[in-house]
Design a protein around this motif. Structure first.
Motif, PDB file in Angstrom:
ATOM      1  N   VAL A  28      11.004   5.043  -4.970  1.00 37.77           N
ATOM      2  CA  VAL A  28      10.392   4.613  -6.219  1.00 37.77           C
ATOM      3  C   VAL A  28      10.817   5.585  -7.307  1.00 37.77           C
ATOM      4  O   VAL A  28      11.141   6.734  -7.028  1.00 37.77           O
ATOM      5  CB  VAL A  28       8.846   4.542  -6.124  1.00 37.77           C
ATOM      6  N   MET A  29      10.811   5.101  -8.550  1.00 37.75           N
ATOM      7  CA  MET A  29      11.122   5.991  -9.663  1.00 37.75           C
ATOM      8  C   MET A  29      10.458   5.486 -10.930  1.00 37.75           C
ATOM      9  O   MET A  29      10.166   4.306 -11.063  1.00 37.75           O
ATOM     10  CB  MET A  29      12.628   6.133  -9.860  1.00 37.75           C
ATOM     11  N   ASP A  30      10.202   6.416 -11.824  1.00 36.40           N
ATOM     12  CA  ASP A  30       9.655   6.097 -13.132  1.00 36.40           C
ATOM     13  C   ASP A  30      10.253   7.085 -14.125  1.00 36.40           C
ATOM     14  O   ASP A  30       9.931   8.271 -14.098  1.00 36.40           O
ATOM     15  CB  ASP A  30       8.130   6.194 -13.117  1.00 36.40           C
ATOM     16  N   GLU A  54       0.831  -1.204   0.000  1.00 34.39           N
ATOM     17  CA  GLU A  54       0.000   0.000   0.000  1.00 34.39           C
ATOM     18  C   GLU A  54       0.872   1.263   0.000  1.00 34.39           C
ATOM     19  O   GLU A  54       0.596   2.223  -0.726  1.00 34.39           O
ATOM     20  CB  GLU A  54      -0.921  -0.021   1.227  1.00 34.39           C
ATOM     21  N   LEU A  55       1.937   1.250   0.803  1.00 34.19           N
ATOM     22  CA  LEU A  55       2.849   2.387   0.863  1.00 34.19           C
ATOM     23  C   LEU A  55       3.496   2.624  -0.505  1.00 34.19           C
ATOM     24  O   LEU A  55       3.560   3.760  -0.981  1.00 34.19           O
ATOM     25  CB  LEU A  55       3.932   2.160   1.925  1.00 34.19           C
ATOM     26  N   ILE A  56       3.961   1.561  -1.151  1.00 32.88           N
ATOM     27  CA  ILE A  56       4.588   1.690  -2.470  1.00 32.88           C
ATOM     28  C   ILE A  56       3.594   2.269  -3.471  1.00 32.88           C
ATOM     29  O   ILE A  56       3.908   3.188  -4.224  1.00 32.88           O
ATOM     30  CB  ILE A  56       5.164   0.335  -2.938  1.00 32.88           C
ATOM     31  N   ASP A  57       2.370   1.740  -3.458  1.00 33.19           N
ATOM     32  CA  ASP A  57       1.327   2.268  -4.353  1.00 33.19           C
ATOM     33  C   ASP A  57       1.067   3.751  -4.075  1.00 33.19           C
ATOM     34  O   ASP A  57       0.941   4.549  -5.001  1.00 33.19           O
ATOM     35  CB  ASP A  57       0.025   1.474  -4.200  1.00 33.19           C
ATOM     36  N   ASP A  58       0.997   4.114  -2.792  1.00 36.10           N
ATOM     37  CA  ASP A  58       0.770   5.518  -2.411  1.00 36.10           C
ATOM     38  C   ASP A  58       1.929   6.407  -2.854  1.00 36.10           C
ATOM     39  O   ASP A  58       1.716   7.549  -3.287  1.00 36.10           O
ATOM     40  CB  ASP A  58       0.587   5.653  -0.895  1.00 36.10           C
ATOM     41  N   ALA A  62      11.366   9.387  -2.512  1.00 39.07           N
ATOM     42  CA  ALA A  62      11.929   8.575  -1.431  1.00 39.07           C
ATOM     43  C   ALA A  62      11.018   8.645  -0.206  1.00 39.07           C
ATOM     44  O   ALA A  62      10.356   9.660   0.029  1.00 39.07           O
ATOM     45  CB  ALA A  62      13.323   9.086  -1.078  1.00 39.07           C
ATOM     46  N   ALA A  63      11.018   7.570   0.573  1.00 35.73           N
ATOM     47  CA  ALA A  63      10.151   7.497   1.747  1.00 35.73           C
ATOM     48  C   ALA A  63      10.326   8.679   2.704  1.00 35.73           C
ATOM     49  O   ALA A  63       9.329   9.181   3.235  1.00 35.73           O
ATOM     50  CB  ALA A  63      10.360   6.170   2.474  1.00 35.73           C
ATOM     51  N   PRO A  64      11.555   9.183   2.941  1.00 30.78           N
ATOM     52  CA  PRO A  64      11.658  10.352   3.823  1.00 30.78           C
ATOM     53  C   PRO A  64      10.850  11.554   3.317  1.00 30.78           C
ATOM     54  O   PRO A  64      10.386  12.373   4.110  1.00 30.78           O
ATOM     55  CB  PRO A  64      13.160  10.657   3.826  1.00 30.78           C
ATOM     56  N   ILE A  88      19.078   9.757 -11.415  1.00 29.23           N
ATOM     57  CA  ILE A  88      17.814   9.725 -10.666  1.00 29.23           C
ATOM     58  C   ILE A  88      17.975   8.847  -9.427  1.00 29.23           C
ATOM     59  O   ILE A  88      17.574   9.224  -8.324  1.00 29.23           O
ATOM     60  CB  ILE A  88      16.655   9.215 -11.539  1.00 29.23           C
ATOM     61  N   ILE A  89      18.586   7.676  -9.623  1.00 30.38           N
ATOM     62  CA  ILE A  89      18.792   6.752  -8.498  1.00 30.38           C
ATOM     63  C   ILE A  89      19.631   7.434  -7.413  1.00 30.38           C
ATOM     64  O   ILE A  89      19.285   7.380  -6.228  1.00 30.38           O
ATOM     65  CB  ILE A  89      19.443   5.444  -8.978  1.00 30.38           C
ATOM     66  N   GLN A  90      20.715   8.089  -7.805  1.00 33.00           N
ATOM     67  CA  GLN A  90      21.577   8.746  -6.812  1.00 33.00           C
ATOM     68  C   GLN A  90      20.849   9.859  -6.074  1.00 33.00           C
ATOM     69  O   GLN A  90      21.023  10.038  -4.862  1.00 33.00           O
ATOM     70  CB  GLN A  90      22.828   9.315  -7.492  1.00 33.00           C
ATOM     71  N   HIS A  91      20.030  10.615  -6.793  1.00 26.74           N
ATOM     72  CA  HIS A  91      19.269  11.702  -6.164  1.00 26.74           C
ATOM     73  C   HIS A  91      18.336  11.125  -5.093  1.00 26.74           C
ATOM     74  O   HIS A  91      18.302  11.612  -3.955  1.00 26.74           O
ATOM     75  CB  HIS A  91      18.470  12.460  -7.225  1.00 26.74           C
ATOM     76  N   GLU A  92      17.582  10.077  -5.456  1.00 27.76           N
ATOM     77  CA  GLU A  92      16.657   9.469  -4.491  1.00 27.76           C
ATOM     78  C   GLU A  92      17.413   8.766  -3.370  1.00 27.76           C
ATOM     79  O   GLU A  92      17.025   8.840  -2.205  1.00 27.76           O
ATOM     80  CB  GLU A  92      15.700   8.504  -5.197  1.00 27.76           C
ATOM     81  N   TYR A  93      18.495   8.109  -3.717  1.00 26.97           N
ATOM     82  CA  TYR A  93      19.322   7.418  -2.732  1.00 26.97           C
ATOM     83  C   TYR A  93      19.846   8.399  -1.679  1.00 26.97           C
ATOM     84  O   TYR A  93      19.872   8.091  -0.489  1.00 26.97           O
ATOM     85  CB  TYR A  93      20.479   6.714  -3.447  1.00 26.97           C
ATOM     86  N   ASP A  94      20.273   9.584  -2.122  1.00 24.46           N
ATOM     87  CA  ASP A  94      20.754  10.593  -1.184  1.00 24.46           C
ATOM     88  C   ASP A  94      19.711  10.911  -0.108  1.00 24.46           C
ATOM     89  O   ASP A  94      20.065  11.141   1.054  1.00 24.46           O
ATOM     90  CB  ASP A  94      21.138  11.886  -1.921  1.00 24.46           C
TER      91      ASP A  94
END
Length: 183
Positions: free
Chosen positions: A59-61, A29-33, A47-49, A137-143
């Protein structure tokens, strides 16, 4: 359900996020949200934070960028418990923005390619190499998982020039077309 995006000044954006286990409550549910929130906010990653949870999930698209970057066509992923294990020495400059820092874009240098270990939404382990815009994108979200914002990576002079705009965000003096949450 669309969640509010926590903006600059929110303490959760500066915490180092924790790994989770497969029994994390309502994970699907969290991932979908998170995807719904990201799409509603016209983002390509979240990112969850950024939705107030200090856990190692993003998550990314890349589809919205596929016209200029064909390798991002169909590139939709969930990263859980991610850890970058290798970074290319060659860095490139790219203009970035962030849903948690509305209306600010800056040039940021990042490694051109990375190797990342993570588990997907089924907790299947992966170790993969990414290059170009996908790696960025991955690095930005990972940060975000390490409490780092893209504005931390700009030059000292640019940071000084951004200071008043960032302070305005902490006071709610900005506009966004999506739901936000102040500190």
């Amino acid at each position: 359900m669309i969640k509010p995006v926590y903006v600059y000044g929110s303490p959760v954006l500066r915490r180092v996020a924790q790994d989770i286990t497969p029994d994390y409550p309502k994970l699907k549910e969290l991932i979908d949200d998170m995807f719904e929130t990201m799409y509603h906010s016209d983002g390509i990653g979240l990112a969850a934070p950024q939705v107030g949870l200090s856990i190692r999930l993003f998550v990314m698209d890349g589809n919205p960028l596929a016209e200029d970057n064909p390798e991002l066509e169909g590139f939709k992923k969930v990263f859980i418990n991610a850890h970058i294990v290798e970074k290319d020495e060659h860095e490139t400059l790219y203009n970035e923005g962030c849903l948690s820092i509305p209306n600010i874009r800056e040039d940021v240098e990042r490694p051109e390619s990375i190797v990342i270990r993570y588990v997907d939404e089924n907790f299947t382990p992966h170790e993969e190499r990414y290059d170009g815009v996908a790696a960025r994108i991955i690095q930005h979200e990972y940060d975000h998982l390490d409490g780092i914002l893209f504005t931390d990576k700009v030059s000292t002079i640019r940071k000084q020039l951004l200071k008043s705009k960032l302070n305005a965000i902490t006071k709610g003096k900005f506009s966004a077309s999506y739901k936000v949450k102040l500190a």
